[in-house]
Scaffold this active site. Structure first.
Site, mmCIF file in Angstrom:
data_model
loop_
_atom_site.group_PDB
_atom_site.id
_atom_site.type_symbol
_atom_site.label_atom_id
_atom_site.label_comp_id
_atom_site.label_asym_id
_atom_site.label_seq_id
_atom_site.Cartn_x
_atom_site.Cartn_y
_atom_site.Cartn_z
ATOM 1 N N GLU A 163 0.870 -1.191 0.000
ATOM 2 C CA GLU A 163 0.000 0.000 0.000
ATOM 3 C C GLU A 163 0.900 1.231 0.000
ATOM 4 O OE1 GLU A 163 -3.438 0.803 0.646
ATOM 5 O OE2 GLU A 163 -4.341 -1.012 1.494
ATOM 6 N N ASN A 186 -9.535 5.331 3.964
ATOM 7 C CA ASN A 186 -8.813 5.062 2.723
ATOM 8 C C ASN A 186 -8.956 6.228 1.757
ATOM 9 O OD1 ASN A 186 -7.215 2.891 1.849
ATOM 10 N ND2 ASN A 186 -8.863 1.458 2.375
ATOM 11 N N ASP A 226 -10.587 1.883 -2.736
ATOM 12 C CA ASP A 226 -9.470 1.785 -1.789
ATOM 13 C C ASP A 226 -8.581 3.023 -1.987
ATOM 14 O OD1 ASP A 226 -7.220 0.765 -0.255
ATOM 15 O OD2 ASP A 226 -8.045 -1.223 -0.475
#
Ligand SMILES: O=C1O[C@H](CS(=O)(=O)O)[C@@H](O)[C@H](O)[C@H]1O
Length: 290
Positions: A16, A147, A196
């Site tokens: 991420e 997010n 996301d």
């Protein structure tokens, strides 16, 4: 235009927070569950990994060198080698139930980090900010999984998403960059994927990694889908722009919660992809301390 490619021969667990370093011409990212920050230098292909004592939800590169890192228990300033130098603040959520998740810098070089409420029984997560003088402040609540943080180039808007709730929000910012009341930008239905991590381009469009949706989507400032880029994996986690001209989209993906069968069938789950795009991305500032 060239096609989607993998960045190099790598798959992580939960990559991420892809972050482009202009000075190093390198991509940084976190593997949240491994507690790692990675760097890949584009020209040389050199890949290095720093290990941390807890999950690394998100981080930003500091103007002074090193990182600001949101780990499960607390936010820290570290040096370039990842050594913890100064604790900024504790996680204002209950760290046993909510680790840090998505985050990054705004146009003023302040650091935002959101948490992820693991029990999922209500929207128990939050979004907080660390100011340039290192003061922490909670700025939003009523979130299940924070997010999709991204800021428009004109400093007017902060975008966020709540992945389990399938929603992208936008929040107006005042002259000082203080967030006002958030509003729904786009709500998603089952089967579309969940929004996301994200990034903004210079035309004010919002690029979202559609988790569980096999795709990246680009939305206009009005929330209309303008582009879709299909992926060979189910769960992209975040995007960032980089490269010489800021026209390469870097896409992190995950293999978290996938069984052996799915990983065998989709072995690139957890890889990082690159995609050349027509419109440049907005640069993410370094974290600036006073
Ligand atoms: O950002 C994240 O989102 C995902 C997806 S979901 O919210 O569970 O739908 C999650 O798996 C991951 O752990 C988290 O970092």
């Amino acid at each position: 235009m060239a096609e989607l490619q993998t960045l190099f021969d790598y798959t992580g667990h939960l990559p991420e927070c892809p972050t482009w370093s202009e000075t190093e011409q390198a991509l940084y990212w976190a593997d949240i569950l491994q507690g790692e920050i990675h760097r890949y230098r584009l020209a040389s292909g050199e890949h290095s990994v720093l290990s941390f004592p807890e999950e690394v939800g998100c981080f930003a590169l500091r103007e002074k060198g090193g990182f600001i890192v949101a780990m499960r228990q607390a936010i820290w300033l570290t040096d370039e080698r990842g050594l913890l130098r100064q604790k900024v603040c504790d996680n204002p959520s209950n760290p046993q139930l909510a680790r840090f998740n998505d985050g990054g810098t705004d146009q003023l070089g302040r650091f935002y980090a959101g948490t992820f409420w693991d029990p999922g029984d209500y929207n128990g997560a939050l979004l907080m900010r660390v100011d340039n003088d290192l003061t922490p402040k909670v700025v939003q609540c009523d979130i299940h999984g924070a997010n999709g943080l991204a800021f428009s180039r004109d400093k007017q808007w902060m975008f966020t998403s709540d992945t389990p709730n399938g929603v992208i929000y936008r929040t107006p910012l005042d002259e000082q960059g203080e967030p006002g009341r958030r509003e729904i930008f786009r709500q998603f239905k089952a089967g579309e994927g969940s929004p996301d991590g994200a990034a903004m381009d210079v035309e004010g469009c919002y690029w979202s990694a559609m988790f569980d949706g096999w795709r990246i989507a680009r939305f206009s400032p009005q929330g209309e889908q303008l582009e879709e880029h299909r992926l060979p994996v189910r769960c992209p986690t975040m995007v960032c722009f980089g490269g010489d001209d800021m026209k390469t989209l870097f896409i992190t993906t995950t293999r978290e919660n996938m069984d052996a069968e799915e990983i065998a069938q989709y072995p690139l789950s957890g890889a990082i992809f690159t995609l050349p795009v027509a419109v440049a991305g907005v640069k993410k500032p370094l974290f600036k301390e006073r």
